[in-house]
Write an enzyme that holds these catalytic residues in place. Structure first.
Site, PDB file in Angstrom:
ATOM      1  N   LYS A   1     -16.288  16.612   0.733  1.00 39.62           N
ATOM      2  CA  LYS A   1     -15.320  16.524  -0.366  1.00 39.62           C
ATOM      3  C   LYS A   1     -16.007  16.216  -1.692  1.00 39.62           C
ATOM      4  O   LYS A   1     -15.348  16.108  -2.728  1.00 39.62           O
ATOM      5  CB  LYS A   1     -14.287  15.428  -0.080  1.00 39.62           C
ATOM      6  CG  LYS A   1     -13.357  15.732   1.099  1.00 39.62           C
ATOM      7  CD  LYS A   1     -12.258  14.698   1.178  1.00 39.62           C
ATOM      8  CE  LYS A   1     -11.610  14.585   2.527  1.00 39.62           C
ATOM      9  NZ  LYS A   1     -10.725  15.695   2.879  1.00 39.62           N
TER      10      LYS A   1
ATOM     11  N   ASP B   1     -10.752   3.321   3.232  1.00 42.31           N
ATOM     12  CA  ASP B   1     -10.891   4.766   3.375  1.00 42.31           C
ATOM     13  C   ASP B   1     -11.101   5.335   1.975  1.00 42.31           C
ATOM     14  O   ASP B   1     -10.169   5.384   1.168  1.00 42.31           O
ATOM     15  CB  ASP B   1      -9.625   5.336   4.024  1.00 42.31           C
ATOM     16  CG  ASP B   1      -9.602   6.865   4.005  1.00 42.31           C
ATOM     17  OD1 ASP B   1     -10.546   7.478   3.469  1.00 42.31           O
ATOM     18  OD2 ASP B   1      -8.630   7.442   4.528  1.00 42.31           O
TER      19      ASP B   1
ATOM     20  N   HIS C   1      -3.752   8.488   5.696  1.00 42.80           N
ATOM     21  CA  HIS C   1      -4.088   9.745   6.364  1.00 42.80           C
ATOM     22  C   HIS C   1      -4.119   9.472   7.871  1.00 42.80           C
ATOM     23  O   HIS C   1      -4.419   8.360   8.283  1.00 42.80           O
ATOM     24  CB  HIS C   1      -5.471  10.153   5.850  1.00 42.80           C
ATOM     25  CG  HIS C   1      -5.957  11.506   6.258  1.00 42.80           C
ATOM     26  ND1 HIS C   1      -6.460  11.776   7.505  1.00 42.80           N
ATOM     27  CD2 HIS C   1      -6.065  12.660   5.551  1.00 42.80           C
ATOM     28  CE1 HIS C   1      -6.849  13.050   7.556  1.00 42.80           C
ATOM     29  NE2 HIS C   1      -6.619  13.618   6.387  1.00 42.80           N
TER      30      HIS C   1
ATOM     31  N   GLN D   1     -11.095  10.126  -0.574  1.00 42.95           N
ATOM     32  CA  GLN D   1     -10.673  10.744  -1.834  1.00 42.95           C
ATOM     33  C   GLN D   1     -11.293  10.055  -3.045  1.00 42.95           C
ATOM     34  O   GLN D   1     -11.345  10.627  -4.132  1.00 42.95           O
ATOM     35  CB  GLN D   1      -9.141  10.696  -1.970  1.00 42.95           C
ATOM     36  CG  GLN D   1      -8.398  11.522  -0.926  1.00 42.95           C
ATOM     37  CD  GLN D   1      -8.714  13.000  -1.012  1.00 42.95           C
ATOM     38  OE1 GLN D   1      -9.094  13.519  -2.046  1.00 42.95           O
ATOM     39  NE2 GLN D   1      -8.561  13.681   0.109  1.00 42.95           N
TER      40      GLN D   1
ATOM     41  N   CYS E   1      -2.019  15.969   6.710  1.00 43.11           N
ATOM     42  CA  CYS E   1      -2.451  14.932   7.664  1.00 43.11           C
ATOM     43  C   CYS E   1      -1.832  13.583   7.328  1.00 43.11           C
ATOM     44  O   CYS E   1      -2.468  12.529   7.490  1.00 43.11           O
ATOM     45  CB  CYS E   1      -3.973  14.815   7.734  1.00 43.11           C
ATOM     46  SG  CYS E   1      -4.762  16.268   8.401  1.00 43.11           S
TER      47      CYS E   1
END
Lengths: 407, 124
Positions: free
Chosen positions: A225, A199, A122, A202, A364
Site C-alpha cells: 500500500k 493497525d 478491517h 492505511q 473488508c
C-alpha cells in the site's frame, strides 16, 4: 506542494489507457501503484546478486543479505523505531496482526479477559482476535462509532478497566477515512495495563508515523500500500514484549540450535522470520521508503488532505450522493459513498468503462457497513500521484453513469 | 458507457419478471454473495412429469444479478429436472446476451448458484 506531474512520470502503470480512456487510478487504499525506483531495486537483486540471505559464505549471499537487512534499517528509521531488532518482516498487515494474536495472545490472554476493538476495524483486525477469544474464553468488546464515523471516545473510559488486556485499533479507517486520536487511546489503555496494537495499514503509507511518539506496543503495516511490492509487511513491536514472546512459525532461520526433541530461538528480529524471507520484496520496500522519504511524508499528507477536501466538495454537490465518514479535516485520502439507488457494483462497473478505477463492496469491513446501515459502498482513495483533474473525471463519470441508468 | 447496460438488462432490472413467491413450491433456494450483498431467492413448482410449471423469485442486489435472475426465471419454465442439472455457467451467461466481464460473473451467476443449492436440497 508536490510536483505531481514529475511524480506520475515515475509510475509507468499510470500512463496506461483503459477501455480507450486514460486510466484514473483511485484504489490506492487497496494497493498502490509502484514507481520505477522500486521495480529497479528489486530487478537489480534478481539480475546482479540473487542468492538466499543469511549464512551464505559467498559474495552474492552477502550482497543480498546486506540489501535486505539495510531495508530493515530504512523501515526502522521511517517509523522511528528505537531498535532495528523491533522491525519484523511479515507477509503483510494481516500476518503481522495474526503473529501478535498467536504468539503474544496465546501466552497472555486468559479466560474472562477482554480484548477491546473498535467498530471501524478491517476484518484483519477482528478475525484474529475472534479466533484467540474463542480459544481462550476471552471476550471481545467494541468501542462504538458516532454517526459521523468518529470513535465515541466518551465510551472509552467506560469500557477500559483492568479486565481489558489488549486494545487493537486502526490509526486510519479504510472506509471512513477517519484518522483516530491514537496517542490519547494508547495512554488510556496503558493506564489500565493493556497492551496496544495499532493497525497502521492505511496510516504509514500516507501520514508521518512515529512509534515512539505514539508509544504503541505493536504496529502493523503492509508494503504494497506504500509503493512497495506485495508479499512484504512489517510488525513493529517493543523489544521487551518481542523478547518474551514465543515464536510464531517454526522452521529455518528462526532457530539458534535444534536438538531432536527441542530447539532454542534465534535472536530478534529473526526469531519471528521462519523460512526464506521475501528478501527481494524487502529490498523493494526499502526502496519504497527511500522514495516516499525523498518526497516527504508531510508533503504527501498535505497533498492528500487538499485533494480529499476538493473531492468531498465536488462529490457532495451531486444530488443523491451520500459520503460516509467525517468531514475532510478529520480524515485521510479515502472517500466512500453511495450514489442514488445505484448498486455500488454497477457503479464501479460503469466508472471502469470510463477508465476510472474505484473499489465497490464492503472493503473488508462488513460489521462497519452493517453499523452504517449499508451493504456496500463505492470507495475512491487517493495517493501522492492523484490530481484534481482525476477527481473531475470521477465526478463526470458518475454523472454519466446516472444518465446511462436513467437514475 | 451504456454498451453493457443494454436496454433489455435495464428493463428486466426495472420490471423483474416472475417476481414474488409461489403458494406450493417444490424447490426453494437462496444464494447469498457475501462480497456484495446480492441475494436471490428462487422458487420452482414442478408438474406431474417433473417439469418446471411455475417460477418465482425475489431478491436484492445489483442490476446484473437482478436482471440475470429475471431472465433466468423466464428460461426455466417447461424445463425438466435433467435439463436443470445439466445447465452450465456459460449457458446462463449466454441468456443475458450482454458482455459480462470476469468481475461481474459472480453477480450474473447468482440465480444459478441458487438453483443448484435448491436442486441439491430437493434430491435429499
Amino acid at each position: 506542494m508536490l510536483n505531481v506531474e514529475r511524480i506520475r512520470a515515475d509510475f509507468p502503470a499510470l500512463a496506461r489507457q483503459v477501455h480507450g480512456k486514460p486510466l484514473v487510478f483511485l484504489d490506492s487504499a487497496a494497493s498502490s501503484q509502484k514507481p520505477v525506483q522500486v521495480l529497479e531495486a528489486m530487478d537489480r537483486i534478481y539480475r546482479e546478486c540473487y542468492a538466499n540471505v543469511h549464512r551464505g559464505i559467498y559474495a552474492f549471499s552477502e550482497e543480498a543479505t546486506l540489501a535486505y537487512e539495510s531495508a530493515r534499517d530504512k523501515v526502522a528509521s521511517f517509523i522511528n523505531a528505537p531498535f532495528r531488532e523491533e522491525v519484523i518482516f511479515t507477509r503483510n498487515t494481516t500476518e503481522a496482526i495474526n503473529l501478535v494474536a498467536y504468539a503474544w495472545g496465546r501466552s497472555h490472554i486468559r479466560p474472562g479477559d477482554r480484548i477491546l476493538l473498535t467498530q471501524m476495524e478491517h476484518h484483519s483486525n477482528i478475525v484474529p482476535w475472534q479466533l484467540l477469544a474463542q480459544e481462550k474464553g476471552a471476550e471481545l468488546i467494541y468501542l462504538p462509532i458516532t454517526d459521523d464515523g468518529l470513535l465515541n471516545l466518551e465510551q472509552l473510559d467506560n469500557l477500559l478497566d483492568d479486565r481489558v488486556k489488549l486494545v487493537a485499533f486502526t490509526l486510519m479507517s479504510n472506509v471512513l477515512g477517519t484518522i483516530n486520536p491514537a496517542k490519547e487511546i494508547i495512554q488510556k489503555a496503558h493506564a489500565v495495563g493493556a497492551v496496544v496494537l495499532v493497525d497502521a495499514a492505511q496510516a504509514v503509507p500516507h501520514l508521518p508515523v512515529d512509534v515512539q511518539e505514539l508509544d504503541c506496543d505493536f504496529l502493523a503495516f503492509s508494503g504494497h500500500k506504500m509503493c512497495g511490492p506485495t508479499g512484504i509487511g512489517v510488525l513493529y513491536g517493543k523489544e521487551a514484549l518481542l523478547q518474551e514472546m514465543p515464536p510464531f512459525l517454526g522452521g529455518g532461520d528462526m532457530i539458534r540450535r535444534v536438538e531432536w526433541e527441542s530447539a532454542t530461538w534465534n535472536s530478534l528480529p529473526w526469531k519471528f522470520e521462519a523460512g526464506t524471507p521475501a528478501f527481494v520484496e524487502g529490498v523493494g520496500l526499502g526502496a519504497a521508503v527511500d522514495y516516499l522519504r525523498g518526497i516527504g511524508m508531510e508533503a504527501i499528507a498535505a497533498h492528500e488532505r487538499e485533494l480529499t477536501a476538493y473531492a468531498m466538495e465536488r462529490l457532495g454537490s451531486l444530488p443523491g450522493l451520500r459520503i460516509v465518514g467525517p468531514p475532510a479535516h478529520q480524515r485521510g485520502g479515502v472517500v466512500a459513498f453511495t450514489f442514488r439507488d445505484i448498486h455500488p457494483h454497477d457503479l464501479a462497473h460503469l466508472l471502469d468503462l470510463e477508465g476510472v478505477a474505484v473499489r465497490a463492496g464492503h472493503h473488508c469491513a462488513q460489521p462497519l457497513h452493517r453499523r452504517l446501515g449499508l451493504t456496500a459502498t463505492v470507495r475512491a482513495s487517493f495517493y501522492l500521484y492523484n490530481t484534481h483533474q482525476e477527481v473531475d473525471r470521477l465526478v463526470e463519470a458518475l454523472e454519466q453513469a446516472a444518465k446511462a441508468l436513467g437514475r | 458507457m451504456s454498451d453493457f447496460y443494454r436496454e433489455h438488462i435495464l428493463d428486466h432490472y426495472a420490471h423483474p419478471r416472475n417476481w414474488g413467491r409461489l403458494k406450493n413450491p417444490d424447490i426453494v433456494a437462496d444464494s447469498d454473495d457475501p462480497s456484495c450483498g446480492d441475494q436471490v431467492h428462487l422458487e420452482l413448482a414442478l408438474d406431474e412429469g417433473g417439469r418446471v410449471s411455475q417460477v418465482a423469485f425475489e431478491g436484492e442486489g445489483c442490476m446484473v444479478s437482478m436482471a440475470s435472475a429475471s431472465i433466468f426465471t423466464e428460461y426455466l419454465r417447461g424445463k425438466s429436472l435433467e435439463d436443470l442439472e445439466r445447465l452450465t455457467e456459460e449457458e446462463v451467461l449466454a441468456l443475458l446476451d450482454a458482455p459480462i466481464p470476469p468481475s461481474r460473473r459472480r453477480c450474473a451467476l447468482a440465480p444459478l448458484v441458487a438453483l443448484r443449492a435448491g436442486l441439491q436440497a430437493y434430491r435429499r
